[in-house]
Motif scaffolding. Structure first.
Motif, PDB file in Angstrom:
ATOM      1  N   THR B 118       0.833  -1.206   0.000  1.00  0.00           N
ATOM      2  CA  THR B 118       0.000   0.000   0.000  1.00  0.00           C
ATOM      3  C   THR B 118       0.866   1.254   0.000  1.00  0.00           C
ATOM      4  O   THR B 118       0.607   2.218  -0.739  1.00  0.00           O
ATOM      5  N   LEU B 119       1.862   1.202   0.841  1.00  0.00           N
ATOM      6  CA  LEU B 119       2.749   2.364   0.934  1.00  0.00           C
ATOM      7  C   LEU B 119       3.446   2.603  -0.394  1.00  0.00           C
ATOM      8  O   LEU B 119       3.564   3.753  -0.860  1.00  0.00           O
ATOM      9  N   SER B 120       3.907   1.554  -1.017  1.00  0.00           N
ATOM     10  CA  SER B 120       4.602   1.706  -2.296  1.00  0.00           C
ATOM     11  C   SER B 120       3.671   2.292  -3.339  1.00  0.00           C
ATOM     12  O   SER B 120       4.055   3.176  -4.108  1.00  0.00           O
ATOM     13  N   VAL B 121       2.466   1.797  -3.387  1.00  0.00           N
ATOM     14  CA  VAL B 121       1.502   2.303  -4.374  1.00  0.00           C
ATOM     15  C   VAL B 121       1.235   3.779  -4.131  1.00  0.00           C
ATOM     16  O   VAL B 121       1.201   4.599  -5.054  1.00  0.00           O
ATOM     17  N   GLU B 167      17.261   4.261  -7.765  1.00  0.00           N
ATOM     18  CA  GLU B 167      16.238   3.798  -8.682  1.00  0.00           C
ATOM     19  C   GLU B 167      14.954   3.404  -7.993  1.00  0.00           C
ATOM     20  O   GLU B 167      13.948   3.191  -8.610  1.00  0.00           O
ATOM     21  N   THR B 168      14.964   3.283  -6.671  1.00  0.00           N
ATOM     22  CA  THR B 168      13.733   2.848  -5.982  1.00  0.00           C
ATOM     23  C   THR B 168      12.721   3.971  -5.958  1.00  0.00           C
ATOM     24  O   THR B 168      13.081   5.140  -5.972  1.00  0.00           O
ATOM     25  N   PRO B 169      11.494   3.626  -5.845  1.00  0.00           N
ATOM     26  CA  PRO B 169      10.441   4.654  -5.821  1.00  0.00           C
ATOM     27  C   PRO B 169      10.485   5.487  -4.552  1.00  0.00           C
ATOM     28  O   PRO B 169      10.006   6.590  -4.532  1.00  0.00           O
ATOM     29  N   ALA B 170      11.064   4.942  -3.501  1.00  0.00           N
ATOM     30  CA  ALA B 170      10.989   5.645  -2.222  1.00  0.00           C
ATOM     31  C   ALA B 170      11.679   6.996  -2.252  1.00  0.00           C
ATOM     32  O   ALA B 170      11.078   8.004  -1.924  1.00  0.00           O
ATOM     33  N   PRO B 171      12.929   7.037  -2.635  1.00  0.00           N
ATOM     34  CA  PRO B 171      13.590   8.357  -2.608  1.00  0.00           C
ATOM     35  C   PRO B 171      13.070   9.291  -3.692  1.00  0.00           C
ATOM     36  O   PRO B 171      13.287  10.490  -3.620  1.00  0.00           O
TER      37      PRO B 171
END
Lengths: 187, 264
Positions: B118-121, B167-171
């Motif tokens: 959920t958090l990633s989305v 490359e991760t969505p988080a940063p």
């Protein structure tokens, strides 16, 4: 039956010394609570049942430092009981007005017809009536508590020779008291 | 007169009394002996222990006992409740309860996975919205500078493989609008370092800014999601983008990002 229980408790004490204090405490209570109650009754302490419980509650924290097995525990228990008795009479002397007079518990009264009538009523202080405080204490510790000369000497803070002498005089006085009482009965 | 005396330990009481009289050198005239036996009888009655005394006589093991093994009826929840209290878990109770605890752990893991997903989305959508916002030219320049500053910082700090970790969505949402300055499509997976490649063609100040502020840009930790709001015209922290379409998710207003050397 009491002998058997006592032997089991003695074995418990010998085998599990240093183990669960609750087990040791139970063995000590079963073995000596009757004698403590009898001692306090003989000394005329008010509410001897309650004071007996207080003695064992005071004894429990000291289990860890016990030495000498069951006899060591016995000496400690009656040291505490002796101290409670001394405290009781100090309070009585300080505030005599607040203590309801109970002839059954008053060990200072002399033998009389009334005492004879009350002999079997449960009051035990009359048994040692007419004796000095020290004489009463020696007999209570030696006869009721069944302590040795050495143990009594430790509790009363005297030498064993002094205790033997006290015991002899106490018994003589008690004999004289008993004789006088019996003579009074027969008159 | 002395019925109770000597009734239980008659022989023992008599013997001790006789011994006492012997020690004192007194003849037994009957009267004294009876009194002494009566005195001894006072010790015959064992008093009932009070509640406090009885509590002290209970063994410590029973006071903190773990439920005995009963595989058929020990509930999982009760077992779990007991274990933290005593810290003891008998081996015999582990096996029947292992399945229950394992299920609970599995459910926990699943729950964690759901939370992570959920958090990633959410972050991805936010990033997408940020990208849509960034498609506006007016913003693009400003954000391009920030992007270059970030990129240079990342490459400086991270060394060679600096682009990869980003490359991760988080940063990515950490610098909303920074990633994918060029492409306006789904920019979720477009890494930040790729932006300079495509954004350099559009940015008016590609080189000087990064070089001037490269290694000295102390970027603070940027929580997710975040917006670069100060001095950005047309984007008052609200849900706008160049295409006039509301983003999938409203961009929450955040405190400005203090990036020294970056002047809109």
């Amino acid at each position: 039956m009491l002998d058997t229980l006592a032997e089991e408790d003695i074995d418990t004490f010998a085998d599990t010394a240093g183990a669960d204090p609750a087990v040791l405490f139970g063995a000590v209570y079963r073995t000596f609570s009757g004698a403590v109650l009898g001692y306090l009754k003989a000394r005329g302490v008010d509410d001897p049942e309650a004071v007996t419980q207080d003695v064992f509650l005071a004894f429990f924290p000291k289990i860890g430092e016990l030495t000498g097995g069951l006899q060591g525990a016995k000496s400690l228990v009656f040291s505490i009981a002796h101290a409670r008795m001394v405290d009781y009479y100090r309070r009585v002397e300080r505030r005599p007005d607040f203590t309801p007079y109970d002839p059954l518990q008053d060990g200072r009264s002399t033998a009389s017809a009334e005492d004879h009538a009350l002999e079997n009523s449960g009051g035990a202080a009359h048994l040692l009536a007419g004796l000095t405080d020290e004489h009463r204490e020696v007999l209570a510790l030696r006869v009721v508590a069944d302590l040795s000369i050495e143990q009594v000497a430790g509790i009363m803070g005297k030498s064993q020779g002094a205790i033997k002498q006290l015991q002899r005089r106490a018994l003589q006085n008690l004999k004289d008291q008993t004789l006088r009482r019996n003579q009074a009965d027969h008159e | 007169m002395s019925d109770t005396a000597g009734s239980r330990n008659g022989s023992r009481d008599d013997a001790s009394v006789d011994r006492l009289l012997l020690e004192a050198g007194l003849d037994d005239d009957g009267g004294l002996r009876n009194v002494l036996l009566e005195l001894q009888g006072l010790a015959a009655e064992r008093p009932m222990p009070s509640d406090a005394v009885a509590a002290l006589m209970r063994p410590a093991v029973t006071r903190t006992a773990v439920p005995t093994p009963a595989p058929s009826h020990v509930a999982a929840t009760r077992h779990l409740a007991v274990v933290p209290a005593t810290g003891v878990m008998p081996a015999t109770t582990v096996v029947p309860e292992f399945a229950a605890t394992d299920d609970l752990a599995a459910r926990r893991r699943a729950k964690h996975r759901i939370t992570l997903t959920t958090l990633s989305v959410t972050i991805s959508l936010a990033a997408g919205g940020a990208v849509a916002v960034a498609s506006d030219q007016g913003i693009r320049d400003t954000i391009g500078q920030v992007n270059h500053a970030v990129t240079s910082f990342v490459s400086t700090v991270g060394g060679g493989p600096a682009p990869a970790p980003v490359e991760t969505p988080a940063p990515v949402p950490g610098q909303p609008g920074v990633p994918a300055v060029g492409p306006t499509g789904p920019a979720v997976t477009v890494p930040v370092p790729a932006a300079p490649g495509s954004g350099s063609s559009q940015s008016t100040q590609p080189a000087p800014t990064p070089s001037g502020s490269g290694p000295a840009v102390p970027l603070p930790d940027l929580p997710l999601p975040e917006n670069v709001t100060p001095g950005v015209p047309g984007v008052p922290g609200g849900p706008l983008n160049g295409e006039g379409q509301p983003p999938a998710l409203p961009l929450p207003p955040t405190p400005p990002v203090p990036l020294p050397g970056i002047h809109p």
